[in-house]
Scaffold this active site. Structure first.
Site, short mmCIF file in Angstrom:
data_model
loop_
_atom_site.label_atom_id
_atom_site.label_comp_id
_atom_site.label_asym_id
_atom_site.label_seq_id
_atom_site.Cartn_x
_atom_site.Cartn_y
_atom_site.Cartn_z
N HIS A 228 0.88 -1.19 0.00
CA HIS A 228 0.00 0.00 0.00
C HIS A 228 0.92 1.23 0.00
O HIS A 228 1.63 1.45 -0.96
CB HIS A 228 -0.93 -0.12 1.22
CG HIS A 228 -2.06 0.86 1.27
ND1 HIS A 228 -2.42 1.67 0.24
CD2 HIS A 228 -2.94 1.14 2.28
CE1 HIS A 228 -3.46 2.42 0.58
NE2 HIS A 228 -3.79 2.12 1.83
N HIS A 267 -2.32 -2.06 -9.82
CA HIS A 267 -3.30 -1.47 -8.91
C HIS A 267 -4.54 -2.33 -8.89
O HIS A 267 -4.93 -2.87 -9.93
CB HIS A 267 -3.66 -0.05 -9.36
CG HIS A 267 -4.27 0.76 -8.28
ND1 HIS A 267 -5.61 0.68 -7.98
CD2 HIS A 267 -3.73 1.62 -7.40
CE1 HIS A 267 -5.86 1.48 -6.96
NE2 HIS A 267 -4.73 2.06 -6.58
N ASP A 320 2.64 5.62 -6.66
CA ASP A 320 3.88 5.48 -5.91
C ASP A 320 5.14 5.45 -6.77
O ASP A 320 6.24 5.51 -6.25
CB ASP A 320 3.83 4.21 -5.05
CG ASP A 320 2.94 4.40 -3.84
OD1 ASP A 320 2.78 5.55 -3.42
OD2 ASP A 320 2.40 3.40 -3.34
N1 ACO Z 1 4.90 -6.31 -10.76
C1 ACO Z 1 4.81 -7.50 -11.41
N2 ACO Z 1 3.66 -8.20 -11.52
C2 ACO Z 1 2.57 -7.66 -10.97
C3 ACO Z 1 2.58 -6.43 -10.30
C4 ACO Z 1 3.82 -5.74 -10.20
N3 ACO Z 1 3.91 -4.59 -9.59
N4 ACO Z 1 1.37 -6.15 -9.86
C5 ACO Z 1 0.58 -7.17 -10.22
N5 ACO Z 1 1.30 -8.09 -10.88
C6 ACO Z 1 0.83 -9.35 -11.45
C7 ACO Z 1 0.77 -10.41 -10.35
O1 ACO Z 1 2.00 -11.12 -10.25
C8 ACO Z 1 -0.37 -11.28 -10.82
O2 ACO Z 1 0.10 -12.09 -11.88
P1 ACO Z 1 -0.51 -13.57 -12.11
O3 ACO Z 1 -1.96 -13.35 -12.47
O4 ACO Z 1 0.31 -14.09 -13.23
O5 ACO Z 1 -0.33 -14.30 -10.82
C9 ACO Z 1 -1.35 -10.28 -11.40
O6 ACO Z 1 -0.55 -9.18 -11.84
C10 ACO Z 1 -2.39 -9.79 -10.41
O7 ACO Z 1 -1.70 -9.30 -9.27
P2 ACO Z 1 -2.30 -9.23 -7.80
O8 ACO Z 1 -1.21 -8.92 -6.85
O9 ACO Z 1 -3.11 -10.45 -7.53
O10 ACO Z 1 -3.29 -8.02 -7.95
P3 ACO Z 1 -3.88 -7.17 -6.79
O11 ACO Z 1 -5.02 -6.42 -7.34
O12 ACO Z 1 -4.12 -7.97 -5.57
O13 ACO Z 1 -2.64 -6.23 -6.46
C11 ACO Z 1 -1.17 -4.54 -5.96
C12 ACO Z 1 -2.55 -4.89 -6.55
C13 ACO Z 1 -1.07 -5.08 -4.54
C14 ACO Z 1 -1.06 -3.03 -5.90
C15 ACO Z 1 -0.08 -5.14 -6.86
O14 ACO Z 1 -0.19 -4.63 -8.16
C16 ACO Z 1 1.31 -4.90 -6.30
O15 ACO Z 1 1.76 -5.64 -5.42
N6 ACO Z 1 2.03 -3.81 -6.80
C17 ACO Z 1 3.34 -3.49 -6.29
C18 ACO Z 1 3.20 -2.69 -4.98
C19 ACO Z 1 2.68 -1.28 -5.21
O16 ACO Z 1 3.14 -0.57 -6.08
N7 ACO Z 1 1.73 -0.87 -4.35
C20 ACO Z 1 1.15 0.45 -4.40
C21 ACO Z 1 -0.26 0.38 -4.91
S1 ACO Z 1 -0.97 2.00 -5.00
C22 ACO Z 1 -1.28 2.39 -3.41
O17 ACO Z 1 -1.53 1.58 -2.55
C23 ACO Z 1 -1.17 3.78 -3.07
#
Ligand code: ACO
Length: 385
Positions: A228, A267, A320
């Site tokens: 987050h 996201h 971010d």
């Molecule tokens: N890098 C690489 N792969 C990613 C990323 C990433 N940043 N984000 C999502 N994916 C991929 C996952 O590996 C997954 O792949 P799969 O389907 O092959 O298993 C798919 O996309 C879905 O990802 P989830 O994590 O299940 O999606 P969710 O909606 O739960 O996650 C999140 C959203 C937590 C923000 C995720 O994108 C992430 O971890 N990003 C990196 C951390 C980040 O930047 N957080 C800030 C978010 S904005 C905020 O809170 C202000």
């Protein structure tokens, strides 16, 4: 969204993804179109034409303030902006031992001690606590930044705007007009964002009829995590570690190979470019132009490679990715990036908490039990393997 193999079985929605748990008029995130609005005003319009004080009022009270309302609100924020000496002392005791977010969480919780109505849950008292928290958040984070950097605290300057004052209390100098604008915009675009994890935490807490200090302490705890608010620190560290556009392809491939999440991308709601990241990208380019152009070019290359690779999966830069670069160029320490997020988000947290208690319903979801059904025979400890 999860699945349960047998259609007779109840469905488990992991992470509550896609579940509507409340109605709100505070803000709207359009994840398909990449739009964010607060009470109907587009974030780009607010970033260009408004200021944080006005946006804070809009979020909390539901309309743009007229001149009288605006003046009164700003005066309330100013008169409540200082902290009890004991809170500064608490931060001094934590310096060097904790992450600034730990200090912020503890300090907000401690602030309740100095409020005679700290345990009240009626809407009027909650509103008073809400405005106090909006007023004190920049002072808290400014003090944490100064004290954790080994510097003396600076008390709020009544002549400065909310954003400029935060800049001054953190960095020890008054910002120039462009710095002030960038700070103000950064706070505006972080002010609210749907039912994100920290906002949800605040609502769960306030739904128990706990006080606003408790709700905001929950929200800050939740914002701390790297999935987050904590992603902005890590995104900048990653860009710095990659170091140049030429290194980006190999470094990213290795991270993807190791199945690492790339910080600052992806996201839960946006499946297109995050509109907040667009605004911050322009600022990042502007502010690094003279002294750190390479950093921006590296980030830009990472973005290009990520979009080529993952854009079709709906993974784009989020707020971010560029925010840390802007904060760092302004002079903030990396560990303070997530607390800056909290300074912006405080208005959204309290606005949604106040809205929720108008038609309160205790949050109480269920979990599907998949453990041993029993009843197991109890064995005394000396008979166990
Ligand atoms: N890098 C690489 N792969 C990613 C990323 C990433 N940043 N984000 C999502 N994916 C991929 C996952 O590996 C997954 O792949 P799969 O389907 O092959 O298993 C798919 O996309 C879905 O990802 P989830 O994590 O299940 O999606 P969710 O909606 O739960 O996650 C999140 C959203 C937590 C923000 C995720 O994108 C992430 O971890 N990003 C990196 C951390 C980040 O930047 N957080 C800030 C978010 S904005 C905020 O809170 C202000």
């Amino acid at each position: 969204m999860e699945k349960s193999g047998n259609s007779a079985e109840p469905v488990v929605y992991r992470g509550l993804e896609g579940i509507l748990a409340a109605e709100t008029k505070v803000g709207f995130v359009d994840g398909q179109e990449g739009r964010l609005s607060y009470r109907g005003y587009d974030i780009n319009t607010l970033a260009e034409q408004s200021n944080y004080e006005e946006v804070s009022y809009l979020l909390i009270y539901g309309h743009m303030p007229n001149q009288k309302e605006y003046t009164e609100y700003v005066e309330r924020l100013r008169s409540e902006s200082d902290l009890p000496e004991e809170v500064y002392d608490l931060i001094r005791k934590q310096a060097g031992k904790t992450h600034p977010m730990t200090s912020l969480r503890t300090a907000v919780s401690y602030l309740a001690t100095f409020d005679v109505k700290e345990s009240a849950s009626d809407p009027e008292s909650q509103e008073v606590m809400a405005v106090k928290l909006v007023a004190k958040m920049p002072t808290l984070v400014g003090a944490i930044h100064r004290i954790f950097s080994g510097k003396d605290i600076l008390k709020p300057d009544r002549e400065l705007s909310y954003a400029a004052n935060f800049f001054y209390m953190s960095l020890g100098r008054r910002p120039d007009p462009m710095e002030s604008k960038m700070m103000d915009t950064a706070l505006i675009i972080h002010a609210d964002h749907g039912m994100n994890a920290s906002t949800f935490s605040a609502l769960v807490t306030i739904s128990t009829m706990a006080d606003m200090y408790s709700a905001i302490t929950s929200a800050i705890s939740t914002l701390k995590g790297p999935l987050h608010g904590g992603a902005n620190e890590r995104a900048l560290m990653m860009i710095q570690a990659i170091g140049s556009p030429g290194n980006a392809e190999k470094a990213l491939s290795e991270m993807v190979e190791r199945k690492e999440k790339i910080m600052g991308f992806g996201h839960r709601v946006y499946k297109v470019y995050d509109p907040r990241a667009k605004i911050l990208k322009q600022y990042a380019q502007y502010i690094t132009e003279k002294n750190n152009k390479n950093l921006f070019l590296t980030a830009n290359k990472i973005e290009e490679l990520m979009i080529n690779r993952f854009g079709s999966k709906g993974i784009f830069p989020n707020v971010d990715f560029y925010s840390g670069m802007v904060y760092s160029a302004l002079g903030f320490k990396t560990e303070i990036f997530t607390p800056i997020f909290a300074v912006g988000r405080i208005s959204g947290w309290v606005a949604r908490s106040l809205e929720y208690i108008q038609d309160n319903k205790l949050f109480r979801p269920k979990a599907k039990y998949v453990g041993e059904k029993g009843p197991l025979k109890y064995k005394p400890i000396n008979e166990r393997d």
